[in-house]
Design an enzyme around this catalytic site. Structure first.
Site, PDB file in Angstrom:
ATOM      1  N   ARG A 130      20.201  45.895  29.532  1.00 21.37           N
ATOM      2  CA  ARG A 130      20.860  47.158  29.898  1.00 21.37           C
ATOM      3  C   ARG A 130      22.177  47.345  29.138  1.00 21.37           C
ATOM      4  NH1 ARG A 130      25.037  45.568  33.284  1.00 21.37           N
ATOM      5  NH2 ARG A 130      24.598  43.492  34.073  1.00 21.37           N
ATOM      6  N   HIS A 181      28.368  33.543  33.525  1.00 17.74           N
ATOM      7  CA  HIS A 181      27.971  33.860  34.910  1.00 17.74           C
ATOM      8  C   HIS A 181      26.775  33.035  35.411  1.00 17.74           C
ATOM      9  CE1 HIS A 181      30.825  36.895  34.046  1.00 17.74           C
ATOM     10  NE2 HIS A 181      30.031  37.875  33.695  1.00 17.74           N
ATOM     11  N   ASP A 249      36.434  37.748  35.343  1.00 26.16           N
ATOM     12  CA  ASP A 249      35.558  38.822  34.852  1.00 26.16           C
ATOM     13  C   ASP A 249      36.245  40.193  34.943  1.00 26.16           C
ATOM     14  OD1 ASP A 249      33.323  39.968  33.706  1.00 26.16           O
ATOM     15  OD2 ASP A 249      32.202  40.089  35.584  1.00 26.16           O
TER      16      ASP A 249
HETATM   17  C1  0GY Z   1      30.625  40.953  31.997  1.00 28.71           C
HETATM   18  C2  0GY Z   1      29.372  41.544  32.406  1.00 28.71           C
HETATM   19  C3  0GY Z   1      28.881  42.752  32.049  1.00 28.71           C
HETATM   20  C4  0GY Z   1      29.224  43.467  30.880  1.00 28.71           C
HETATM   21  C5  0GY Z   1      29.481  42.925  29.687  1.00 28.71           C
HETATM   22  O1  0GY Z   1      29.627  43.011  27.403  1.00 28.71           O
HETATM   23  C6  0GY Z   1      29.574  43.675  28.441  1.00 28.71           C
HETATM   24  O2  0GY Z   1      29.559  44.892  28.456  1.00 28.71           O
HETATM   25  O3  0GY Z   1      29.640  41.632  29.574  1.00 28.71           O
HETATM   26  C7  0GY Z   1      27.824  43.311  32.902  1.00 28.71           C
HETATM   27  O4  0GY Z   1      27.666  44.543  32.929  1.00 28.71           O
HETATM   28  O5  0GY Z   1      27.110  42.515  33.564  1.00 28.71           O
HETATM   29  O6  0GY Z   1      30.717  39.756  31.752  1.00 28.71           O
HETATM   30  O7  0GY Z   1      31.591  41.673  31.893  1.00 28.71           O
END
Ligand code: 0GY
Length: 293
Positions: A130, A181, A249
């Protein structure tokens, strides 16, 4: 037929609480981002979401408020391969931030070397569908080869259901591999679920694979204070005390319902790292070894 719309973007918590837990001196928030400001650092054309600006000034103020000393800023997908906002934050951090960049295979050795000087210590490969378009494995292999002389590591972000497809690639990488994560387990299934056992096996068998014990606000089903995520993070901290990292985060892109209170996130730490020694390894020793040595 109605046109699908993206859910509204939820900004970060405007007024986080002061955590009860006091991180040990020199603690590192090893997973956070900066976004924009868009007036200076435009978001990437190929982005899948447009965040609310989350500036270095706000990040550094939050760092101090939560009782942390340093940040590791990870390039997020909304900035694509333009690392300008990240590099600007590193430059203005007084040596208190390191970075993880996202680069294309066309990145020059000079650019890599300049980024290294500025405090970048790794690249991120994002496999979350996504968030990003598919990148061929050859491209990632090429990037991994290019960063090897710098001694950088590779941060990987994926959904646990995709691990079987990705595992052979991860284990082929010559560098330290850091999983974002906790590999995003399905916490409803519990720590004995075969998918999570598989993740533990991967780390058992490959000493170069590290894991972040971050993102409870993304993984929880029960909500704050995220007790359903604690057994997963605690299992990882106790099994791999020298290969775990923790991060807020912040600014928590793409939260579906509400932004987490960063103070509440910090208060999970003593539940997942239950001794002073484990806390010191998680928050100080491990990130210092990876990013500041
Ligand atoms: C996070 C998780 C997200 C987004 C990103 O690179 C990103 O856009 O990492 C998410 O939407 O799960 O680590 O910030």
């Amino acid at each position: 037929m109605s046109t699908p719309v993206n859910p509204p973007y939820i900004p970060f918590h405007p007024n986080p609480s002061k955590p009860q837990f006091r991180p040990p001196a020199g603690s590192v928030d090893a997973h956070c981002h900066v976004f924009g400001p868009a007036s200076r650092f435009q978001y990437a054309q190929e982005r899948k979401y447009t965040p609310v600006d989350a500036t270095k000034e706000t990040l550094f103020a939050l760092r101090d408020f939560l009782g942390f000393d340093k940040n590791v800023i990870v390039q997020a997908s909304c900035h694509g391969t333009d690392n300008s906002a990240l590099l600007d934050a590193l430059t203005h951090s007084d040596g208190k931030a390191r970075g993880v960049a996202v680069v294309g295979e066309d990145v020059s050795d000079d650019t890599l070397s300049i980024m290294n000087e500025m405090g970048v210590r790794g690249v991120r490969f994002n496999f979350v569908k996504r968030l990003v378009d598919f990148t061929p494995r050859e491209v990632l292999e090429e990037i991994a080869t290019r960063i090897e002389p710098l001694g950088w590591h590779v941060v990987v972000y994926f959904e646990m259901a995709d691990l079987p497809d990705l595992e052979s690639f991860f284990t082929s990488l010559p560098a330290i591999v850091v999983v974002d994560h906790m590999g995003r387990p399905d916490v409803r299934k519990g720590v004995d679920d075969p998918d999570f056992r598989r993740y533990l096996r991967l780390l058992d068998q490959h000493q170069n694979i590290w894991t972040k014990v971050s993102g409870p606000e993304r993984l929880t089903v029960s909500g704050a204070p995220y007790d359903d995520v604690v057994p997963f993070a605690r299992a990882l901290v106790e099994r791999y005390p020298d290969r775990v990292l923790w991060g807020t985060d912040w600014p928590h892109p793409n939260m579906p319902v509400e932004a987490p209170d960063d103070g509440v996130l910090v208060d999970i730490i003593p539940k997942i790292a239950v001794t002073a020694e484990l806390q010191r390894k998680l928050l100080v020793d491990n990130p210092m070894r990876l990013y500041w040595s």
